[in-house]
Scaffold this motif. Structure first.
Motif, mmCIF file in Angstrom:
data_model
loop_
_atom_site.group_PDB
_atom_site.id
_atom_site.type_symbol
_atom_site.label_atom_id
_atom_site.label_comp_id
_atom_site.label_asym_id
_atom_site.label_seq_id
_atom_site.Cartn_x
_atom_site.Cartn_y
_atom_site.Cartn_z
ATOM 1 N N SER A 57 34.845 42.140 53.169
ATOM 2 C CA SER A 57 34.336 41.223 52.155
ATOM 3 C C SER A 57 35.125 41.346 50.858
ATOM 4 O O SER A 57 35.760 42.365 50.584
ATOM 5 C CB SER A 57 32.856 41.514 51.878
ATOM 6 N N TRP A 58 35.054 40.278 50.064
ATOM 7 C CA TRP A 58 35.778 40.270 48.786
ATOM 8 C C TRP A 58 35.252 41.357 47.864
ATOM 9 O O TRP A 58 36.038 42.038 47.192
ATOM 10 C CB TRP A 58 35.617 38.904 48.128
ATOM 11 N N ALA A 59 33.936 41.527 47.833
ATOM 12 C CA ALA A 59 33.359 42.525 46.934
ATOM 13 C C ALA A 59 33.794 43.933 47.315
ATOM 14 O O ALA A 59 34.092 44.756 46.448
ATOM 15 C CB ALA A 59 31.836 42.420 46.948
ATOM 16 N N ARG A 60 33.859 44.213 48.605
ATOM 17 C CA ARG A 60 34.253 45.559 49.018
ATOM 18 C C ARG A 60 35.723 45.829 48.705
ATOM 19 O O ARG A 60 36.086 46.938 48.303
ATOM 20 C CB ARG A 60 34.003 45.723 50.512
ATOM 21 N N ILE A 61 36.562 44.833 48.864
ATOM 22 C CA ILE A 61 37.979 45.012 48.546
ATOM 23 C C ILE A 61 38.163 45.220 47.050
ATOM 24 O O ILE A 61 38.892 46.129 46.614
ATOM 25 C CB ILE A 61 38.796 43.807 49.035
ATOM 26 N N GLN A 62 37.483 44.407 46.260
ATOM 27 C CA GLN A 62 37.672 44.492 44.816
ATOM 28 C C GLN A 62 37.077 45.770 44.235
ATOM 29 O O GLN A 62 37.707 46.438 43.418
ATOM 30 C CB GLN A 62 37.040 43.267 44.135
ATOM 31 N N LEU A 63 35.865 46.111 44.650
ATOM 32 C CA LEU A 63 35.204 47.282 44.087
ATOM 33 C C LEU A 63 35.675 48.579 44.724
ATOM 34 O O LEU A 63 35.703 49.623 44.070
ATOM 35 C CB LEU A 63 33.687 47.144 44.239
ATOM 36 N N GLY A 64 36.031 48.537 45.991
ATOM 37 C CA GLY A 64 36.430 49.757 46.664
ATOM 38 C C GLY A 64 37.889 50.118 46.506
ATOM 39 O O GLY A 64 38.254 51.294 46.512
ATOM 40 N N LEU A 65 38.753 49.113 46.360
ATOM 41 C CA LEU A 65 40.193 49.374 46.282
ATOM 42 C C LEU A 65 40.780 48.975 44.941
ATOM 43 O O LEU A 65 41.364 49.793 44.235
ATOM 44 C CB LEU A 65 40.915 48.623 47.413
ATOM 45 N N VAL A 66 40.633 47.710 44.585
ATOM 46 C CA VAL A 66 41.308 47.180 43.400
ATOM 47 C C VAL A 66 40.732 47.795 42.127
ATOM 48 O O VAL A 66 41.481 48.246 41.248
ATOM 49 C CB VAL A 66 41.205 45.642 43.373
ATOM 50 N N ALA A 67 39.412 47.823 42.015
ATOM 51 C CA ALA A 67 38.795 48.389 40.807
ATOM 52 C C ALA A 67 39.103 49.881 40.674
ATOM 53 O O ALA A 67 39.304 50.387 39.568
ATOM 54 C CB ALA A 67 37.288 48.160 40.835
ATOM 55 N N ARG A 68 39.162 50.576 41.796
ATOM 56 C CA ARG A 68 39.470 52.006 41.740
ATOM 57 C C ARG A 68 40.884 52.253 41.241
ATOM 58 O O ARG A 68 41.146 53.232 40.541
ATOM 59 C CB ARG A 68 39.285 52.618 43.126
ATOM 60 N N SER A 69 41.802 51.378 41.574
ATOM 61 C CA SER A 69 43.184 51.541 41.114
ATOM 62 C C SER A 69 43.321 51.316 39.615
ATOM 63 O O SER A 69 44.283 51.776 39.005
ATOM 64 C CB SER A 69 44.098 50.570 41.861
ATOM 65 N N ALA A 70 42.365 50.608 39.030
ATOM 66 C CA ALA A 70 42.422 50.318 37.592
ATOM 67 C C ALA A 70 41.634 51.310 36.757
ATOM 68 O O ALA A 70 41.567 51.167 35.528
ATOM 69 C CB ALA A 70 41.908 48.907 37.324
ATOM 70 N N LEU A 71 41.039 52.334 37.381
ATOM 71 C CA LEU A 71 40.193 53.269 36.647
ATOM 72 C C LEU A 71 40.980 54.066 35.613
ATOM 73 O O LEU A 71 40.458 54.367 34.535
ATOM 74 C CB LEU A 71 39.502 54.216 37.625
ATOM 75 N N GLY A 72 42.214 54.438 35.918
ATOM 76 C CA GLY A 72 43.008 55.219 34.975
ATOM 77 C C GLY A 72 43.259 54.492 33.662
ATOM 78 O O GLY A 72 42.902 55.002 32.585
ATOM 79 N N PRO A 73 43.856 53.297 33.699
ATOM 80 C CA PRO A 73 44.044 52.557 32.444
ATOM 81 C C PRO A 73 42.740 52.205 31.744
ATOM 82 O O PRO A 73 42.671 52.212 30.517
ATOM 83 C CB PRO A 73 44.795 51.295 32.897
ATOM 84 N N VAL A 74 41.694 51.922 32.522
ATOM 85 C CA VAL A 74 40.406 51.588 31.914
ATOM 86 C C VAL A 74 39.826 52.798 31.188
ATOM 87 O O VAL A 74 39.335 52.685 30.055
ATOM 88 C CB VAL A 74 39.433 51.071 32.985
ATOM 89 N N ALA A 75 39.882 53.971 31.814
ATOM 90 C CA ALA A 75 39.373 55.178 31.166
ATOM 91 C C ALA A 75 40.149 55.504 29.898
ATOM 92 O O ALA A 75 39.574 55.960 28.901
ATOM 93 C CB ALA A 75 39.431 56.357 32.138
ATOM 94 N N LEU A 130 46.581 44.207 39.247
ATOM 95 C CA LEU A 130 47.409 43.177 39.879
ATOM 96 C C LEU A 130 48.188 43.719 41.073
ATOM 97 O O LEU A 130 48.250 43.079 42.131
ATOM 98 C CB LEU A 130 48.362 42.588 38.842
ATOM 99 N N ASP A 131 48.784 44.895 40.930
ATOM 100 C CA ASP A 131 49.583 45.448 42.034
ATOM 101 C C ASP A 131 48.723 45.754 43.252
ATOM 102 O O ASP A 131 49.098 45.451 44.389
ATOM 103 C CB ASP A 131 50.305 46.714 41.571
ATOM 104 N N ALA A 132 47.554 46.366 43.014
ATOM 105 C CA ALA A 132 46.685 46.711 44.143
ATOM 106 C C ALA A 132 46.106 45.464 44.799
ATOM 107 O O ALA A 132 45.946 45.414 46.024
ATOM 108 C CB ALA A 132 45.556 47.629 43.676
ATOM 109 N N ALA A 133 45.787 44.439 44.000
ATOM 110 C CA ALA A 133 45.192 43.221 44.559
ATOM 111 C C ALA A 133 46.175 42.450 45.430
ATOM 112 O O ALA A 133 45.762 41.766 46.375
ATOM 113 C CB ALA A 133 44.679 42.331 43.429
ATOM 114 N N SER A 134 47.465 42.548 45.121
ATOM 115 C CA SER A 134 48.477 41.829 45.904
ATOM 116 C C SER A 134 49.252 42.741 46.836
ATOM 117 O O SER A 134 50.266 42.330 47.405
ATOM 118 C CB SER A 134 49.450 41.117 44.957
ATOM 119 N N GLY A 135 48.814 43.991 46.986
ATOM 120 C CA GLY A 135 49.527 44.954 47.809
ATOM 121 C C GLY A 135 49.205 44.828 49.287
ATOM 122 O O GLY A 135 48.299 44.083 49.706
#
Length: 215
Positions: free
Chosen positions: A114-132, A97-102
């Motif tokens: 593109s939406w996919a590049r923002i989500q997969l390149g930035l937002v998804a990467r920021s969530a890797l820690g909690p996901v792992a 949430l923080d990265a998506a609205s940052g």
């Protein structure tokens, strides 16, 4: 016994890991879309129905599916994945949430990315820690659910070389041959504990590299 032990992990661990991967594939996309939604109604539309599914007793759902589909391993794996989609979606949404609205995501949108590049390149990467950190616990829970279904006779056949089935089959002769039930139980414990230790080590190395890069 050794042959059964070596072959018994493919079904239990394969079903559990496959269910978790499917849960993250579905729940991860839902969580990313909800985190980056510019409209509040879209966020509510995606998350609120999942909140209704959270209180459902997972083992009861899996038991009903197993009985309805006559113990199909695919049906049990899909049921385990389905009960894990709501918590996965909420976790990914909260972590992204923080990265998506940052400001970085907003700058990328203004640049026409593109939406996919923002989500997969930035937002998804920021969530890797909690996901792992969640993967180890999530796989452990999936192993418990799949093993419970097989142990209760709702999943694989009683002659299958599955660890949970072997535990159920060997408990009657526990005093005569204890390793028939103890060995597969130890394998399940070793897998879940080892997976969580591996996840902790990967996270520790990731934090160390991040701190070194920041210096």
């Amino acid at each position: 016994m050794l042959a059964l032990l070596l072959h018994g992990g493919r079904s239990a661990l394969g079903m559990a890991v496959g269910a978790v991967l499917l849960a993250y594939a579905v729940g991860g996309i839902v969580g990313l879309v909800a985190a980056s939604a510019r409209r509040r109604w879209l966020d509510e539309l995606l998350i609120r129905p999942l909140d209704v599914l959270l209180p459902l007793p997972t083992l009861l759902v899996i038991s009903v599916v197993a009985v309805g589909w006559r113990g199909s391993p695919l049906a049990i794996a899909l049921a385990v994945a389905a009960v894990n989609v709501p918590p996965v979606a909420r976790l990914v949404r909260a972590a992204a949430l923080d990265a998506a609205s940052g400001p970085v995501a907003e700058a990328l949108r203004l640049q026409g990315e593109s939406w996919a590049r923002i989500q997969l390149g930035l937002v998804a990467r920021s969530a890797l820690g909690p996901v792992a950190a969640d993967v180890g616990t999530r796989v452990t829970l999936a192993v418990f659910l799949v093993g419970s279904a097989n142990f209760l006779g709702l999943g694989l056949s009683p002659t299958a070389p599955d660890w949970a089935v072997s535990i159920a089959r060997g408990r009657e002769g526990l005093l005569l041959q204890p390793w028939a039930a103890l060995a597969p139980a130890l394998m399940l414990v070793m897998f879940t504990v080892g997976l969580n230790l591996l996840a902790d080590r990967v996270l520790a190395r990731s934090r160390t590299r991040t701190q070194e890069a920041a210096r």
